[in-house]
Design a protein around this motif. Sequence first.
Motif, PDB file in Angstrom:
ATOM      1  N   GLU A  30      30.995  10.964 -16.330  1.00 37.61           N
ATOM      2  CA  GLU A  30      31.229   9.732 -17.086  1.00 37.61           C
ATOM      3  C   GLU A  30      32.259   8.857 -16.384  1.00 37.61           C
ATOM      4  O   GLU A  30      32.078   7.639 -16.267  1.00 37.61           O
ATOM      5  N   LYS A  31      33.323   9.478 -15.891  1.00 36.82           N
ATOM      6  CA  LYS A  31      34.360   8.721 -15.180  1.00 36.82           C
ATOM      7  C   LYS A  31      33.799   8.114 -13.896  1.00 36.82           C
ATOM      8  O   LYS A  31      34.100   6.977 -13.551  1.00 36.82           O
ATOM      9  N   PHE A  32      32.974   8.895 -13.187  1.00 38.15           N
ATOM     10  CA  PHE A  32      32.385   8.401 -11.951  1.00 38.15           C
ATOM     11  C   PHE A  32      31.541   7.158 -12.221  1.00 38.15           C
ATOM     12  O   PHE A  32      31.659   6.140 -11.535  1.00 38.15           O
ATOM     13  N   PHE A  33      30.675   7.231 -13.235  1.00 39.43           N
ATOM     14  CA  PHE A  33      29.776   6.111 -13.497  1.00 39.43           C
ATOM     15  C   PHE A  33      30.503   4.898 -14.066  1.00 39.43           C
ATOM     16  O   PHE A  33      30.109   3.759 -13.803  1.00 39.43           O
ATOM     17  N   GLN A  34      31.589   5.102 -14.784  1.00 41.68           N
ATOM     18  CA  GLN A  34      32.412   3.971 -15.214  1.00 41.68           C
ATOM     19  C   GLN A  34      33.041   3.298 -13.997  1.00 41.68           C
ATOM     20  O   GLN A  34      33.042   2.062 -13.875  1.00 41.68           O
ATOM     21  N   SER A  35      33.554   4.118 -13.089  1.00 37.43           N
ATOM     22  CA  SER A  35      34.155   3.574 -11.861  1.00 37.43           C
ATOM     23  C   SER A  35      33.106   2.886 -10.995  1.00 37.43           C
ATOM     24  O   SER A  35      33.379   1.847 -10.384  1.00 37.43           O
ATOM     25  N   PHE A  36      31.909   3.459 -10.949  1.00 39.41           N
ATOM     26  CA  PHE A  36      30.812   2.853 -10.186  1.00 39.41           C
ATOM     27  C   PHE A  36      30.514   1.454 -10.720  1.00 39.41           C
ATOM     28  O   PHE A  36      30.419   0.490  -9.956  1.00 39.41           O
ATOM     29  N   ASN A  37      30.396   1.341 -12.029  1.00 39.82           N
ATOM     30  CA  ASN A  37      30.111   0.043 -12.642  1.00 39.82           C
ATOM     31  C   ASN A  37      31.224  -0.963 -12.344  1.00 39.82           C
ATOM     32  O   ASN A  37      30.952  -2.118 -11.990  1.00 39.82           O
ATOM     33  N   GLN A  38      32.473  -0.530 -12.445  1.00 39.80           N
ATOM     34  CA  GLN A  38      33.605  -1.415 -12.142  1.00 39.80           C
ATOM     35  C   GLN A  38      33.586  -1.853 -10.683  1.00 39.80           C
ATOM     36  O   GLN A  38      33.836  -3.022 -10.356  1.00 39.80           O
ATOM     37  N   LYS A  39      33.291  -0.904  -9.793  1.00 36.47           N
ATOM     38  CA  LYS A  39      33.265  -1.216  -8.359  1.00 36.47           C
ATOM     39  C   LYS A  39      32.157  -2.220  -8.046  1.00 36.47           C
ATOM     40  O   LYS A  39      32.354  -3.155  -7.262  1.00 36.47           O
ATOM     41  N   CYS A  40      31.006  -2.067  -8.686  1.00 34.17           N
ATOM     42  CA  CYS A  40      29.908  -3.008  -8.461  1.00 34.17           C
ATOM     43  C   CYS A  40      30.269  -4.403  -8.955  1.00 34.17           C
ATOM     44  O   CYS A  40      29.970  -5.392  -8.295  1.00 34.17           O
ATOM     45  N   LYS A  41      30.929  -4.486 -10.102  1.00 36.25           N
ATOM     46  CA  LYS A  41      31.377  -5.781 -10.611  1.00 36.25           C
ATOM     47  C   LYS A  41      32.392  -6.405  -9.656  1.00 36.25           C
ATOM     48  O   LYS A  41      32.394  -7.618  -9.431  1.00 36.25           O
ATOM     49  N   GLN A  42      33.252  -5.572  -9.084  1.00 37.58           N
ATOM     50  CA  GLN A  42      34.229  -6.050  -8.098  1.00 37.58           C
ATOM     51  C   GLN A  42      33.510  -6.634  -6.887  1.00 37.58           C
ATOM     52  O   GLN A  42      33.898  -7.673  -6.364  1.00 37.58           O
TER      53      GLN A  42
END
Length: 98
Positions: A30-42
Amino acid sequence: MARYSINVLATQDLNDIADYFATYSVRAGEKFFQSFNQKCKQLVSFPNSGKTYTEIAPDLKGIALSGYIIFYRTIDDGVEILRVISGRRDLPAIFTDS
């Protein structure tokens, strides 16, 4: 409006990553995919923030995330996520086979 899209190969990579986390740690997944989504938005806001990988493919960029590299390219209306691969793999070979 700028956006990110995830291509078929990256979707397969993410499914494999999800399977791994489902076996070993759902919370870490869950943490990985939250970070993935944030990184993509970045990346949408700052598409040039990644490292260039032109030695592998023209216009290829990547950004690190928890031992993985999110490979992407800029497109007219944002970024396209091409692959999400462990940084320990033979990256040129993977892109040759893709």
